[in-house]
Scaffold this motif. Structure first.
Motif, PDB file in Angstrom:
ATOM      1  N   HIS A  40      67.553  42.460  52.934  1.00 10.84           N
ATOM      2  CA  HIS A  40      68.720  41.646  52.592  1.00 10.84           C
ATOM      3  C   HIS A  40      69.909  41.874  53.521  1.00 10.84           C
ATOM      4  N   SER A  41      69.853  42.917  54.352  1.00 11.97           N
ATOM      5  CA  SER A  41      70.917  43.157  55.330  1.00 11.97           C
ATOM      6  C   SER A  41      70.369  44.057  56.426  1.00 11.97           C
ATOM      7  N   PHE A  42      71.003  43.992  57.588  1.00 12.84           N
ATOM      8  CA  PHE A  42      70.540  44.844  58.680  1.00 12.84           C
ATOM      9  C   PHE A  42      71.656  45.036  59.693  1.00 12.84           C
ATOM     10  N   GLU A  43      71.479  46.062  60.497  1.00  7.92           N
ATOM     11  CA  GLU A  43      72.382  46.337  61.612  1.00  7.92           C
ATOM     12  C   GLU A  43      71.552  46.853  62.768  1.00  7.92           C
ATOM     13  N   VAL A  44      71.803  46.330  63.962  1.00  9.27           N
ATOM     14  CA  VAL A  44      71.115  46.770  65.173  1.00  9.27           C
ATOM     15  C   VAL A  44      72.139  47.402  66.100  1.00  9.27           C
ATOM     16  N   LEU A  66      64.465  42.580  72.435  1.00  6.69           N
ATOM     17  CA  LEU A  66      65.041  43.038  71.178  1.00  6.69           C
ATOM     18  C   LEU A  66      65.389  41.852  70.287  1.00  6.69           C
ATOM     19  N   TYR A  67      65.932  40.796  70.887  1.00  2.73           N
ATOM     20  CA  TYR A  67      66.252  39.589  70.121  1.00  2.73           C
ATOM     21  C   TYR A  67      64.988  38.990  69.501  1.00  2.73           C
ATOM     22  N   ARG A  68      63.912  38.908  70.291  1.00  4.40           N
ATOM     23  CA  ARG A  68      62.662  38.357  69.755  1.00  4.40           C
ATOM     24  C   ARG A  68      62.110  39.233  68.644  1.00  4.40           C
ATOM     25  N   TYR A  69      62.243  40.553  68.802  1.00  7.73           N
ATOM     26  CA  TYR A  69      61.771  41.460  67.748  1.00  7.73           C
ATOM     27  C   TYR A  69      62.514  41.192  66.437  1.00  7.73           C
ATOM     28  N   VAL A  70      63.836  41.081  66.522  1.00  5.10           N
ATOM     29  CA  VAL A  70      64.635  40.871  65.316  1.00  5.10           C
ATOM     30  C   VAL A  70      64.337  39.520  64.675  1.00  5.10           C
ATOM     31  N   THR A  71      64.164  38.495  65.496  1.00  4.03           N
ATOM     32  CA  THR A  71      64.014  37.142  64.958  1.00  4.03           C
ATOM     33  C   THR A  71      62.578  36.771  64.623  1.00  4.03           C
ATOM     34  N   THR A  72      61.619  37.625  64.991  1.00  6.06           N
ATOM     35  CA  THR A  72      60.221  37.327  64.664  1.00  6.06           C
ATOM     36  C   THR A  72      59.621  38.419  63.775  1.00  6.06           C
ATOM     37  N   ARG A  73      59.359  39.578  64.346  1.00  8.33           N
ATOM     38  CA  ARG A  73      58.709  40.639  63.562  1.00  8.33           C
ATOM     39  C   ARG A  73      59.556  41.055  62.361  1.00  8.33           C
ATOM     40  N   MET A  74      60.824  41.380  62.608  1.00  8.05           N
ATOM     41  CA  MET A  74      61.665  41.839  61.510  1.00  8.05           C
ATOM     42  C   MET A  74      61.976  40.711  60.532  1.00  8.05           C
ATOM     43  N   ALA A  75      62.138  39.498  61.051  1.00  6.46           N
ATOM     44  CA  ALA A  75      62.516  38.373  60.205  1.00  6.46           C
ATOM     45  C   ALA A  75      61.451  38.016  59.184  1.00  6.46           C
ATOM     46  N   THR A  76      60.207  38.383  59.443  1.00  6.70           N
ATOM     47  CA  THR A  76      59.125  38.033  58.523  1.00  6.70           C
ATOM     48  C   THR A  76      58.987  39.012  57.364  1.00  6.70           C
ATOM     49  N   LEU A  77      59.729  40.105  57.388  1.00 12.00           N
ATOM     50  CA  LEU A  77      59.594  41.125  56.356  1.00 12.00           C
ATOM     51  C   LEU A  77      60.306  40.682  55.086  1.00 12.00           C
ATOM     52  N   PRO A 133      64.675  47.769  46.476  1.00  7.30           N
ATOM     53  CA  PRO A 133      63.874  48.953  46.121  1.00  7.30           C
ATOM     54  C   PRO A 133      62.394  48.663  45.914  1.00  7.30           C
ATOM     55  N   ALA A 134      62.083  47.536  45.310  1.00  7.11           N
ATOM     56  CA  ALA A 134      60.680  47.217  45.046  1.00  7.11           C
ATOM     57  C   ALA A 134      59.888  46.978  46.328  1.00  7.11           C
ATOM     58  N   ARG A 135      60.591  46.695  47.439  1.00  5.01           N
ATOM     59  CA  ARG A 135      59.926  46.399  48.704  1.00  5.01           C
ATOM     60  C   ARG A 135      60.088  47.523  49.724  1.00  5.01           C
ATOM     61  N   LEU A 136      60.711  48.632  49.316  1.00  2.07           N
ATOM     62  CA  LEU A 136      61.037  49.702  50.260  1.00  2.07           C
ATOM     63  C   LEU A 136      59.793  50.275  50.922  1.00  2.07           C
ATOM     64  N   GLU A 137      58.775  50.607  50.154  1.00  2.73           N
ATOM     65  CA  GLU A 137      57.551  51.179  50.714  1.00  2.73           C
ATOM     66  C   GLU A 137      56.866  50.196  51.648  1.00  2.73           C
ATOM     67  N   ALA A 138      56.735  48.936  51.224  1.00  2.00           N
ATOM     68  CA  ALA A 138      56.028  47.948  52.029  1.00  2.00           C
ATOM     69  C   ALA A 138      56.757  47.665  53.338  1.00  2.00           C
ATOM     70  N   VAL A 139      58.078  47.520  53.276  1.00  2.00           N
ATOM     71  CA  VAL A 139      58.843  47.237  54.487  1.00  2.00           C
ATOM     72  C   VAL A 139      58.825  48.434  55.429  1.00  2.00           C
ATOM     73  N   GLY A 140      59.051  49.626  54.887  1.00  2.00           N
ATOM     74  CA  GLY A 140      59.036  50.817  55.730  1.00  2.00           C
ATOM     75  C   GLY A 140      57.715  51.003  56.438  1.00  2.00           C
ATOM     76  N   GLN A 141      56.604  50.789  55.728  1.00  2.00           N
ATOM     77  CA  GLN A 141      55.294  50.957  56.348  1.00  2.00           C
ATOM     78  C   GLN A 141      55.039  49.870  57.383  1.00  2.00           C
ATOM     79  N   ALA A 142      55.485  48.643  57.100  1.00  2.00           N
ATOM     80  CA  ALA A 142      55.305  47.560  58.060  1.00  2.00           C
ATOM     81  C   ALA A 142      56.077  47.835  59.347  1.00  2.00           C
TER      82      ALA A 142
END
Length: 333
Positions: A301-305, A286-297, A246-255
């Motif tokens: 704590h969990s995700f589904e693609v 898509l794999y690079r997006y998940v393992t680079t851009r998304m991985a840095t956020l 919850p504390a990171r919801l705004e920052a992650v969503g905007q990123a």
């Protein structure tokens, strides 16, 4: 898009102008672009005829006291198409896609009333034989990138409130029975002229003009430019579901919203509290997006693609082979 050449630079400029103002007169678009009005009108008619773009009028559920939802319907793989096609006939269901290897239908629900919402989620879908289960996530907040158009194709200046003005009266903030025929016509073609609308609804041009202005001022009616999936180029579209602290919801969503791959991002209810639509060139992208851009956020704590297999409906039109299908005739009320 088969048998359709790519948009040239003038087509792209016209599409962009109509994204910003879908009912902008062709004369003003032509003046801005430095071409003849007839050229703009002819280009738009061709793009619409070929199923590339279409202006639609749509109702904002939030302005009516309702909420938008993202709904996941898990089905038997042999029944997903049937469920998706049935949903596509509803005015309040849009962006209908089949995902999860053909076993899930994902759509956005924009109900005009509690009764419409419950009729679909509680009654009709629950009784549908191919449906295994349903999960509905209410949209709490839409994140907007710095310089993007949203999932519906329109530019958003303020993601937290209605686009209408605060000067609308209480009566203007309610739909009337006589509005329904007008809204049906605008859903079919958002650029229908006031004179045609007046004849079709049996009223005067002045009255139709004032009512459309009032509905827009109240934030109830807005206009979108529906764009065919294939017009934006080939590639892979996927739904991204994130579980975020919850504390990171705004920052992650905007990123997420600021990333060029993102067409839509929102905070939602449920076990995954961020939903996004991303587009990549292919599975490797898509794999690079998940393992680079998304991985840095930080905070995820969990995700589904879930890759999108087929899109059956855009904001207001069925899609066939990547094109916007011609709209069905308006029903008599």
């Amino acid at each position: 898009m088969r048998n359709l050449s790519p948009l040239d630079s003038l087509d792209t400029q016209i599409v962009h102008a109509l994204q910003l103002d879908p009912r902008r007169p062709f004369s003003r678009v032509a003046a801005d672009l430095g071409v003849a009005e007839q050229t703009v009108a002819r280009r738009y008619r061709r793009l619409r005829r070929d199923g590339v773009v279409r202006v639609i009028g749509a109702v904002d559920a939030h302005a009516l006291g309702e909420n938008d939802w993202i709904v996941r319907v898990r089905c038997r793989p042999d029944g997903a198409q049937q469920v998706a096609e049935a949903l596509a006939k509803r005015h309040d269901a849009a962006w209908i896609s089949i995902a999860a290897a053909g076993a899930e239908v994902v759509f956005s629900l924009h109900p005009r009333s509690h009764r419409d919402r419950d009729d679909l989620l509680v009654q009709r879908l629950q009784r549908s034989a191919p449906v295994h289960d349903i999960s509905a996530a209410m949209i709490l907040h839409r994140f907007v990138g710095r310089d993007v158009t949203d999932w519906r194709g329109r530019r958003i200046e303020d993601s937290g409130t209605s686009t209408g003005t605060s000067g609308a009266s209480e009566d203007e903030m309610r739909l009337r029975d006589e509005d329904l025929a007008l809204l049906d016509l605008l859903a079919r073609d958002g650029r229908t002229s006031y004179s045609v609308l007046a004849r079709a609804t049996g009223t005067s041009i002045g009255r139709v003009t004032r009512r459309i202005a009032a509905l827009q001022a109240g934030g109830i009616l807005y206009f979108d430019l529906d764009i065919a999936p294939a017009a934006t180029g080939s590639g892979m579209v996927a739904f991204l579901w994130l579980g975020v602290a919850p504390a990171r919801l705004e920052a992650v969503g905007q990123a997420i919203a600021d990333q060029p791959e993102t067409g839509y991002a929102a905070a939602v209810t449920g076990p995954f509290n961020v939903f996004a639509v991303v587009s990549c060139a292919d599975a490797d992208g898509l794999y690079r997006y998940v393992t680079t851009r998304m991985a840095t956020l930080d905070g995820v704590h969990s995700f589904e693609v879930s890759p999108v297999l087929r899109r059956l409906k855009q904001a207001g039109a069925h899609t066939v082979d990547g094109r916007l299908a011609h709209p069905a005739p308006v029903r008599r009320r």
